[in-house]
Motif scaffolding. Sequence first.
Motif, PDB file in Angstrom:
ATOM      1  N   ASN A  23       1.074   4.951   2.701  1.00  0.00           N
ATOM      2  CA  ASN A  23       2.400   4.608   2.215  1.00  0.00           C
ATOM      3  C   ASN A  23       2.395   3.237   1.509  1.00  0.00           C
ATOM      4  O   ASN A  23       2.042   2.222   2.111  1.00  0.00           O
ATOM      5  N   PRO A  24       2.803   3.205   0.223  1.00  0.00           N
ATOM      6  CA  PRO A  24       2.741   1.956  -0.539  1.00  0.00           C
ATOM      7  C   PRO A  24       3.567   0.823   0.075  1.00  0.00           C
ATOM      8  O   PRO A  24       3.229  -0.349  -0.080  1.00  0.00           O
ATOM      9  N   PHE A  25       4.645   1.173   0.775  1.00  0.00           N
ATOM     10  CA  PHE A  25       5.458   0.114   1.390  1.00  0.00           C
ATOM     11  C   PHE A  25       4.698  -0.588   2.499  1.00  0.00           C
ATOM     12  O   PHE A  25       4.785  -1.799   2.655  1.00  0.00           O
ATOM     13  N   ARG A  26       3.934   0.201   3.243  1.00  0.00           N
ATOM     14  CA  ARG A  26       3.133  -0.399   4.307  1.00  0.00           C
ATOM     15  C   ARG A  26       2.072  -1.322   3.714  1.00  0.00           C
ATOM     16  O   ARG A  26       1.838  -2.428   4.182  1.00  0.00           O
ATOM     17  N   VAL A  27       1.441  -0.811   2.639  1.00  0.00           N
ATOM     18  CA  VAL A  27       0.402  -1.613   1.984  1.00  0.00           C
ATOM     19  C   VAL A  27       0.997  -2.935   1.502  1.00  0.00           C
ATOM     20  O   VAL A  27       0.447  -4.007   1.733  1.00  0.00           O
ATOM     21  N   ARG A  28       2.173  -2.816   0.874  1.00  0.00           N
ATOM     22  CA  ARG A  28       2.808  -4.026   0.351  1.00  0.00           C
ATOM     23  C   ARG A  28       3.161  -4.986   1.480  1.00  0.00           C
ATOM     24  O   ARG A  28       3.014  -6.197   1.353  1.00  0.00           O
ATOM     25  N   ALA A  29       3.623  -4.462   2.596  1.00  0.00           N
ATOM     26  CA  ALA A  29       3.985  -5.329   3.731  1.00  0.00           C
ATOM     27  C   ALA A  29       2.779  -6.161   4.180  1.00  0.00           C
ATOM     28  O   ALA A  29       2.895  -7.358   4.449  1.00  0.00           O
ATOM     29  N   TYR A  30       1.582  -5.532   4.223  1.00  0.00           N
ATOM     30  CA  TYR A  30       0.393  -6.276   4.633  1.00  0.00           C
ATOM     31  C   TYR A  30      -0.015  -7.300   3.577  1.00  0.00           C
ATOM     32  O   TYR A  30      -0.428  -8.412   3.891  1.00  0.00           O
ATOM     33  N   ARG A  31       0.110  -6.923   2.314  1.00  0.00           N
ATOM     34  CA  ARG A  31      -0.249  -7.888   1.259  1.00  0.00           C
ATOM     35  C   ARG A  31       0.694  -9.085   1.291  1.00  0.00           C
ATOM     36  O   ARG A  31       0.278 -10.228   1.136  1.00  0.00           O
ATOM     37  N   ASN A  32       1.999  -8.811   1.477  1.00  0.00           N
ATOM     38  CA  ASN A  32       2.953  -9.919   1.561  1.00  0.00           C
ATOM     39  C   ASN A  32       2.654 -10.809   2.759  1.00  0.00           C
ATOM     40  O   ASN A  32       2.734 -12.040   2.668  1.00  0.00           O
ATOM     41  N   ALA A  33       2.292 -10.172   3.872  1.00  0.00           N
ATOM     42  CA  ALA A  33       1.970 -10.955   5.068  1.00  0.00           C
ATOM     43  C   ALA A  33       0.761 -11.846   4.789  1.00  0.00           C
ATOM     44  O   ALA A  33       0.736 -13.023   5.168  1.00  0.00           O
ATOM     45  N   ALA A  34      -0.229 -11.289   4.097  1.00  0.00           N
ATOM     46  CA  ALA A  34      -1.426 -12.069   3.768  1.00  0.00           C
ATOM     47  C   ALA A  34      -1.037 -13.293   2.950  1.00  0.00           C
ATOM     48  O   ALA A  34      -1.502 -14.408   3.192  1.00  0.00           O
ATOM     49  N   ARG A  35      -0.151 -13.091   2.013  1.00  0.00           N
ATOM     50  CA  ARG A  35       0.255 -14.186   1.138  1.00  0.00           C
ATOM     51  C   ARG A  35       1.070 -15.228   1.912  1.00  0.00           C
ATOM     52  O   ARG A  35       0.840 -16.429   1.796  1.00  0.00           O
ATOM     53  N   THR A  36       2.018 -14.738   2.711  1.00  0.00           N
ATOM     54  CA  THR A  36       2.849 -15.659   3.498  1.00  0.00           C
ATOM     55  C   THR A  36       1.968 -16.549   4.370  1.00  0.00           C
ATOM     56  O   THR A  36       2.117 -17.770   4.399  1.00  0.00           O
ATOM     57  N   ILE A  37       1.028 -15.920   5.071  1.00  0.00           N
ATOM     58  CA  ILE A  37       0.187 -16.679   6.002  1.00  0.00           C
ATOM     59  C   ILE A  37      -0.778 -17.577   5.242  1.00  0.00           C
ATOM     60  O   ILE A  37      -0.969 -18.733   5.593  1.00  0.00           O
TER      61      ILE A  37
END
Length: 569
Positions: A23-37
């Motif tokens: 699911n692309p939304f899940r993928v995006r959530a992890y990428r955003n988390a990577a960026r935030t952290i």
Amino acid sequence: MQNADVAKIFEELADLLEIQNANPFRVRAYRNAARTIGDLPESVAEIIRDPDRSLEELPGIGGDLAAKIKTIVETESLPQLEELRTQVPRGVVDMLRIQGLGPKKAAALFNELKVSSLEMLKAAAESGAVAQLKGFGEKTAKTILEGLANIEQAGQRVYLAEAKPLADAILADLSQLPEVHEAEVAGSFRRRRETVGDLDLLVTADDSTPPMDRLAAHPLVEKVLARGETKQRVRLKSGLEMDLRVVPEESYGAALQYFTGSKAHNIVLRRRAQERGLKINEYGVFRGEKSIAGRTEEEVYKAVGLPWIPPELREDRGEFDAAEQGRLPKLVEFDDILGDLHMHTTATDGAATIAEMVAGAKARGLKYIAITDHSKRVTMANGLDADRLRAHWKEIDKVRQQTKGIEVLCGIECDILEDATLDLPDEVLAEADWVIAVLHYGLKQPREQIMKRLMTAIRSPHVDALGHLTGRMLGRRPGADLNLDEVLKAAADHETMIEINAHPSRLDIDDVGAAAAKSLGIPIVIDTDAHSVKGLDVMEYGVYQARRAGLEAKDVANTRTWAQFKKLL
Ligand code: DGT
Ligand code: CA
Ligand code: CA
């Protein structure tokens, strides 16, 4: 566990999930988390330790992600990631290092062609199998082969910026041992090359056991590859390898000199020693059997009639003549930098607002900056057309008026289009305080067209500087084909500055190019190209590149005070 390590795990998770067509939304959530952290100024490990705080304070981090971060920090891994790793071969993930090959294509290659390593990919591309795959074609197959060649050429070298935190952490740890008196990382790392092949750590101690044991047990170390009397080789968890050498104090200078290199520099030094009837090696400088120097590097150079030469210059590129004639440059230093003229905001593809970037720059002691978001051609980054740009400048103006102690320029990073025109009309560029012109697209055009494009920018009265001149990405793609001499001559004639883009994957223009620019009197501007507040911290890598080019503070435009810089404009 550093924030960067946590971010890396989320990136890998996102890559693996995307390869699995999740699911692309899940993928995006992890990428955003990577960026935030990755961009977080404080340590996530500390937030976890603080009973009064919660990870869910962080933007985009909910209960599920918070729990995962906690697991990562506590166990240095994530069960979900471990499982995915068993499902997707390492070689498929490696394919993502190829420019232009994303997770969807990697998945197709794996599922349709059963390609699971870079070697298999090469064979499949050469046989024509890749070109025949749906959604690929000849052009993609060619891009893949070029990407593979670039990776092969780069070998296992890593960016200096990736090696630096690892080297610093281990150096600090070993330095704490009471048995260790002096410690330094030598080799290409100390010469501040843009990439390093391995790390060469040197320590002084009477007994080599304590430092070797300490390194072997260091949390960043994966395994000991070899151990001898005074030398130990280890592999770090990142994959980078490190040599530790333990030397006696009386040889420290000689060893440091020897293992700093470069080989080319050392060959010339050894010859100078021979001409003076001396012998030089990693133990000292000898006349016959008698050691006459070796305690410090200064002593070693003095023994062959030279002043100490800064490591960044030790490439046998003229440093011996300069040293002999007393004209070694006084190299520019990090603290000399007062401005940063290339950065992005949320108006295009940056992660921080104008106000956040200004505050971040101010906190880092900068006295002036230019906000330079993308022009419209860069649709991927939501580039600005004339109307949006003018509105953006109004916003910048507002922040400028509310902020004291730092000057903020209304700038633009303007694309030089494939047809050799600029991406924004002259009358708009004329309104800017600062214009950086860059090539982003069509980097593979023939030299003639690339030159035509660069000349358009150089001749434009509105362009102040050429940004990341060649467009190269270290280890990923070569820069555009251009005639550097001609570009620099024209830049000197038209008073166009040249940027050293400090981003660790660019460092463009390179050291040799920057030295050539200096010899023509072209002011160099060192910029971060930051896409977040933390992105401002790469300035040091630009300064290293400038030092390797032999640049002094006066050769670098953004060492000037704001009043002086303004005059230059
Ligand atoms: P790298 O690791 O590929 O980024 O580059 P370096 O320069 O760190 O090279 P490395 O790790 O092989 O060796 C560290 C230094 O040791 C090198 O810069 C100079 C010195 N060295 C190594 N081998 C030789 C040699 O055969 N002759 C001389 N004169 N010096 C050497
Ligand atoms: Ca090395
Ligand atoms: Ca080495």
